[in-house]
Design a protein around this motif. Structure first.
Motif, PDB file in Angstrom:
ATOM      1  N   ASN A  83     -59.246 -17.106 -63.846  1.00 29.29           N
ATOM      2  CA  ASN A  83     -57.980 -16.406 -63.593  1.00 29.29           C
ATOM      3  C   ASN A  83     -58.031 -14.929 -63.962  1.00 29.29           C
ATOM      4  O   ASN A  83     -57.103 -14.180 -63.635  1.00 29.29           O
ATOM      5  CB  ASN A  83     -56.846 -17.090 -64.368  1.00 29.29           C
ATOM      6  CG  ASN A  83     -56.554 -18.483 -63.844  1.00 29.29           C
ATOM      7  OD1 ASN A  83     -56.728 -18.759 -62.656  1.00 29.29           O
ATOM      8  ND2 ASN A  83     -56.118 -19.373 -64.726  1.00 29.29           N
ATOM      9  N   GLU A  91     -63.375 -18.183 -67.206  1.00 26.07           N
ATOM     10  CA  GLU A  91     -61.956 -17.863 -67.036  1.00 26.07           C
ATOM     11  C   GLU A  91     -61.721 -17.329 -65.617  1.00 26.07           C
ATOM     12  O   GLU A  91     -61.619 -16.118 -65.410  1.00 26.07           O
ATOM     13  CB  GLU A  91     -61.527 -16.833 -68.084  1.00 26.07           C
ATOM     14  CG  GLU A  91     -61.642 -17.335 -69.519  1.00 26.07           C
ATOM     15  CD  GLU A  91     -61.032 -16.370 -70.503  1.00 26.07           C
ATOM     16  OE1 GLU A  91     -59.807 -16.170 -70.464  1.00 26.07           O
ATOM     17  OE2 GLU A  91     -61.785 -15.809 -71.314  1.00 26.07           O
ATOM     18  N   ARG A 114     -61.429 -12.906 -76.930  1.00 30.39           N
ATOM     19  CA  ARG A 114     -60.288 -12.684 -76.050  1.00 30.39           C
ATOM     20  C   ARG A 114     -59.676 -11.313 -76.317  1.00 30.39           C
ATOM     21  O   ARG A 114     -59.630 -10.838 -77.439  1.00 30.39           O
ATOM     22  CB  ARG A 114     -59.213 -13.768 -76.264  1.00 30.39           C
ATOM     23  CG  ARG A 114     -59.717 -15.184 -76.004  1.00 30.39           C
ATOM     24  CD  ARG A 114     -60.010 -15.388 -74.525  1.00 30.39           C
ATOM     25  NE  ARG A 114     -60.415 -16.753 -74.251  1.00 30.39           N
ATOM     26  CZ  ARG A 114     -61.670 -17.173 -74.225  1.00 30.39           C
ATOM     27  NH1 ARG A 114     -62.646 -16.333 -74.502  1.00 30.39           N
ATOM     28  NH2 ARG A 114     -61.970 -18.414 -73.935  1.00 30.39           N
TER      29      ARG A 114
END
Length: 432
Positions: free
Chosen positions: A297, A295, A336
């Protein structure tokens, strides 16, 4: 030290050679390339799967991330790029001791071991490999000595200023993660500012929590840069889940990782067994690299939060040197986090009333009760018929008279001898 972290429990205890780098007073930096004049001791090739690889099971996370595209700087004693499992994974880096390129030289194996835990490639017949095998290692060389080297061992070490320069170089060279298996035991303004510079550039910083636990005699000395805000401080556990004896205890321990008798590469060739928080820190650095590759970002702070929040429970809490728990690369990559408020689910709808269905249900209930009573009645009738079928033939034989049990036949002893019977003839009776 990373603040606002969750606190959990669990850990391990160690064995073998404690080898954390120290940072005493520096020798003047020279421009000449580093030359290792100590004899090479490559060690033996490890063919068995080390316990820490079985514990962390990196193969589970590789379908999601192998660290590809992520640069991990190892600020240490250098990294030997000639090791077969490190070939092609190590840049030339920087030698901060001499102010020149050439961080890919290692005279004491410490930095090579640290880097190999992160990125060593898989090889046939070799049990050991790194947790994030596709990352690029940026070696920044700041020392030529280990903590167990005596005062006369020789070799250069580094000042806080040179240490700070190494961190800044790693940031400017594009590092996404910086591993700091190096410990200062006094705060240094230059190092603190370099740490702040790296955090401002969105770099994940991971540091060893130190190997000077005092066994309760007095508080452990505060390790830097692990104690600086924003840095993930890593304690060490052994294969039984317990903190190794020398792993320090303090609020600067944010998480734990395997660090007791772990297998890692030596310089040139082969493998060795190592103890200490220096070798627990790269387990967490590799995890950060896996998350950043999966990930890209996510910010450095978000990566840090993810790693701490997904740690497995440890055998002790943060006050016993375990931090949030034991690092779990698979959970860190696949689970997450969210900062959003909980979303209230709508209430379940009322079940509509169906008069016809209700009537059918009542009829079936009535039929059920009737069937039960009818069944009981039929069972009683069957019993009565069976009784009559048994009694009628006997009644006909006895003409419905009560019967007595017949006497048993007489035996010989029951028969008496006949007696003589005399009759007296009356005189008036005519004689024949």
């Amino acid at each position: 030290m990373f603040r606002d972290r969750p606190v959990t429990t669990f850990a391990l205890v160690g064995t073998l050679m404690a080898t954390a780098l120290t940072i005493p007073v520096a020798s003047p930096a020279a421009a000449a390339p580093a030359i290792c004049d100590n004899p090479s001791d490559p060690g033996e090739v490890n063919t068995e799967t080390p316990w820490h690889q079985r514990w962390l099971a990196p193969q589970r996370v590789w379908p999601f991330s192998t660290g590809a595209g992520v640069r991990v700087a190892v600020v240490d004693s250098g990294t030997d790029s000639s090791h077969p499992q490190m070939a092609g994974r190590v840049t030339s880096g920087f030698d901060a001791l001499r102010g020149a390129s050439g961080g890919d030289v290692d005279c004491v194996s410490h930095g090579t071991a640290v880097a190999s835990i992160i990125a060593a490639g898989r090889q046939d017949g070799v049990g050991f490999h790194g947790l994030a095998p596709d990352v690029a290692i940026v070696p920044v060389r700041i020392s030529e000595r280990n903590a167990n080297d005596g005062p006369g061992a020789g070799g250069d070490t580094v000042t806080g200023a040179v240490f700070a320069q190494a961190i800044r170089y790693a940031v400017d060279d594009g590092a996404d993660v910086i591993n700091l298996s190096v410990t200062l035991y006094q705060p240094d303004r230059d190092v603190e500012q370099a740490v702040r510079y790296a955090l401002d550039k969105d770099v994940v910083l991971v540091a060893a929590a130190g190997n000077k636990h005092q066994d309760g005699a007095r508080p452990d000395p505060v390790p830097y840069p692990a104690a600086y805000d924003g840095v993930i401080g890593v304690g060490a556990i052994d294969q039984y889940g317990a903190r190794i004896r020398q792993s320090q205890i303090g609020p600067y321990v944010d998480i734990s990782a395997p660090g007791g008798a772990v297998v890692a590469a030596t310089r040139l060739f082969g493998h060795g067994a190592y103890d200490g928080t220096s070798f627990a820190a790269p387990m967490v650095s590799a995890t950060a690299a896996l998350v950043r590759a999966a990930e890209p970002n996510l910010s450095a702070r978000e990566v840090t939060r993810r790693i701490l929040a997904t740690a497995d429970p440890a055998r002790g809490d943060a006050t016993r040197g375990y931090g949030s728990g034991v690092v779990n690369p698979y959970r860190a990559v696949t689970e997450r986090l969210t900062t959003g408020a909980p979303v209230a689910q709508p209430p379940l709808p009322d079940v509509p009333y169906d008069a016809a269905a209700q009537a059918r249900a009542e009829r079936w209930a009535l039929f059920g009760r009737l069937a039960l009573w009818i069944g009981l009645g039929l069972a009683a009738m069957a019993v009565g018929v069976a009784v009559l079928a048994t009694l009628l033939p006997r009644g006909r034989r006895t003409r419905w008279r009560p019967t007595r049990p017949s006497a048993p036949p007489p035996t010989d002893s029951d028969i008496d001898e006949p007696e003589e019977i005399f009759f007296r003839v009356p005189s008036s009776m005519p004689r024949g």
